[in-house]
Motif scaffolding. Structure first.
Motif, short mmCIF file in Angstrom:
data_model
loop_
_atom_site.label_atom_id
_atom_site.label_comp_id
_atom_site.label_asym_id
_atom_site.label_seq_id
_atom_site.Cartn_x
_atom_site.Cartn_y
_atom_site.Cartn_z
N TYR A 1 10.43 28.74 30.16
CA TYR A 1 11.68 28.92 29.42
C TYR A 1 12.78 29.49 30.31
O TYR A 1 13.96 29.19 30.10
CB TYR A 1 11.44 29.80 28.19
N SER B 1 16.01 27.17 30.71
CA SER B 1 17.24 27.71 30.10
C SER B 1 18.34 28.02 31.10
O SER B 1 19.51 28.10 30.71
CB SER B 1 16.91 29.00 29.32
N TYR C 1 22.80 28.32 30.82
CA TYR C 1 23.60 29.51 31.09
C TYR C 1 24.58 29.33 32.23
O TYR C 1 25.52 30.12 32.37
CB TYR C 1 22.68 30.70 31.35
N LYS D 1 14.47 33.41 28.59
CA LYS D 1 15.89 33.09 28.41
C LYS D 1 16.77 34.29 28.77
O LYS D 1 17.84 34.14 29.37
CB LYS D 1 16.17 32.68 26.97
N THR E 1 17.20 27.86 18.24
CA THR E 1 17.04 28.25 19.64
C THR E 1 18.21 27.81 20.49
O THR E 1 18.83 28.62 21.19
CB THR E 1 15.74 27.65 20.21
N TYR E 2 18.54 26.53 20.45
CA TYR E 2 19.48 25.99 21.42
C TYR E 2 20.94 26.12 21.01
O TYR E 2 21.82 26.11 21.87
CB TYR E 2 19.10 24.54 21.75
N VAL F 1 21.28 29.47 23.53
CA VAL F 1 21.66 28.82 24.79
C VAL F 1 23.12 28.37 24.74
O VAL F 1 23.94 28.81 25.56
CB VAL F 1 20.73 27.63 25.10
#
Length: 432
Positions: free
Chosen positions: A28, A32, A36, A166, A256-257, A261
């Motif tokens: 992850y 990820s 970022y 993450k 999650t995304y 993110v």
């Protein structure tokens, strides 16, 4: 069973959980980092007079990783269900680390021209292929080692350390943005978070080479009860459970995304926080979530998986809009508070989803079932989420678009949990 044997099994279960979860942390982290540093990557690989166009192209590459996840799920699922969970875990971490390291060494558009974004897509797809197998392998591996009464807690470490991965990705992005000059960030600074994959990957590979396969899989292997064609058996004999895993995974991946993110880019490009402020806000919130998730896993052991999911979906509907409203006030402190508030439904949903998924499938197709079902949810929820959010914000001008998306999928998940999930074929403990 003697106390000595029981303690030996408990010790091995803890070791298995630690090693599997550490690999998920690295997966992850590697996966990820791209999100970022997306704003910088859009300049390096997709130079454009319109920043939104460059960012959309960058998120298209981000989404390309999700397209191949089902293929990775089928490959690693077959490997895990026929050869063993251990073999799958070793292969997935090796591929992910290699792809992340090569991304960190990739020349940009100014050097390679159009070949640069093409190679970026290929490496991103290799990362997606690897991730397609990691979750199914880690969830199956921990589930088959953990004591029955502690499965929910042990499995919750998968999303818990995944979120911490993450957080570390966000932390590296924050450090790079804070200490590397802007012009240097566009040449070599963005590479540093990717290159960290090399030592982390080698360490995890060493640890995974030293673990044993699960007793449940070894027993099935001895009895020649493993599936000859795992996906064919999965599709023929377990279509209902597979559909349910796809649905709950879709909701989980949107959370999650979009919620952890995309929100980093959202804070900097939409709400106009500086890159270092945005990365710091996300870092603090995601670290908080990594603590919340095991606590939610313990709660899941008491409530049962279905009830925990219902609580998470209700929380998404109730707190998401206030969460994004706080983030939009222009204050770093309120943005931190708002995003931490948003981590409450996220943590509940992560713990509930990962605890429930392995229970829908027997040992013969468990790895394939979890991996493929989760990967389809990732394609729908994760691959489209950041791109859709970016496009809708640009089209409508509303800064609350991501909140509306999360609320919609919270309602969708609630409908699944209250309706379609309830059937005589579901494992009883999901409703305990």
């Amino acid at each position: 069973m003697s106390t000595t044997v029981t303690e030996e099994r408990r010790r091995k279960a803890k070791k298995a959980t630690a090693v599997a979860a550490f690999g998920t942390f690295i997966e992850y982290y590697d996966f990820s980092v791209y999100g970022y540093v997306a704003a910088t990557l859009s300049i390096v690989f997709f130079p454009s007079d319109d920043p939104t166009v460059g960012l959309l192209n960058t998120f298209l590459v981000f989404g390309s990783a999700f397209v191949v996840r089902p293929l990775g799920a089928l490959f690693f699922g077959r490997l895990g269900d026929k050869v063993g969970r251990r073999a799958s875990l070793i292969a997935s971490i090796g591929l992910m680390s290699l792809a992340a390291a090569l991304t960190g060494m990739l020349p940009g558009y100014a050097t390679l021209g159009v070949a640069a974004p093409i190679l970026l897509v290929i490496l991103r797809m290799l990362q997606g292929f690897s991730t397609g197998g990691e979750i199914g392998g880690a969830a199956s591996y921990i589930r088959e080692w953990a004591p029955a009464e502690r499965r929910s807690l042990y499995i919750s470490f998968i999303p818990g350390v995944g979120v911490f991965g993450k957080a570390c990705a966000a932390g590296m992005a924050a450090l790079a943005a804070s200490f590397v000059p802007e012009h240097a960030m566009e040449t070599w600074g963005w590479r540093l978070p990717f290159l960290l994959a090399v030592p982390l990957g080698l360490l995890c590979l060493y640890l995974r080479l030293k673990i044993e396969d699960t007793p449940e899989f070894r027993r099935a292997n001895r009895e020649e009860a493993t599936a000859r064609k795992p996906f064919k058996e999965l599709a023929a004999d377990h279509p209902g459970p597979l559909a349910k895993v796809m649905a709950i995974s879709t909701v989980q991946n949107v959370g999650t995304y979009v919620g952890t993110v995309f929100v980093a880019t959202y804070l900097s490009t939409v709400l106009h926080f500086s890159a270092s402020q945005a990365a710091t806000i996300v870092l603090l919130a995601v670290v908080t979530a990594s603590v919340f998730i095991p606590l939610c896993g313990q709660l899941g052991a008491r409530l049962g998986g279905k009830r925990l999911l219902i609580v998470s979906y209700v929380a998404y509907v109730a707190v998401t809009i206030p969460s994004f409203w706080l983030m939009g006030r222009g204050s770093v402190g309120l943005a931190i508070a708002g995003l931490i508030l948003g981590m409450v439904p996220y943590a509940l949903c992560q713990a509930g989803t990962y605890a429930v998924m392995p229970e829908f499938f027997p040992v013969q197709v468990r790895h394939t079932g979890v991996a493929f079902g989760h990967s389809i949810g990732a394609v729908i929820g994760g691959g489209a989420g950041p791109y859709l959010s970016t496009w809708l914000i640009d089209s409508t001008g509303s800064t609350l678009v991501p909140a509306y998306i999360l609320v919609f999928f919270g309602l969708f998940g609630l409908g699944i949990a209250l309706g379609a999930m309830r059937s005589s074929s579901d494992p009883e403990h999901l409703y305990a």
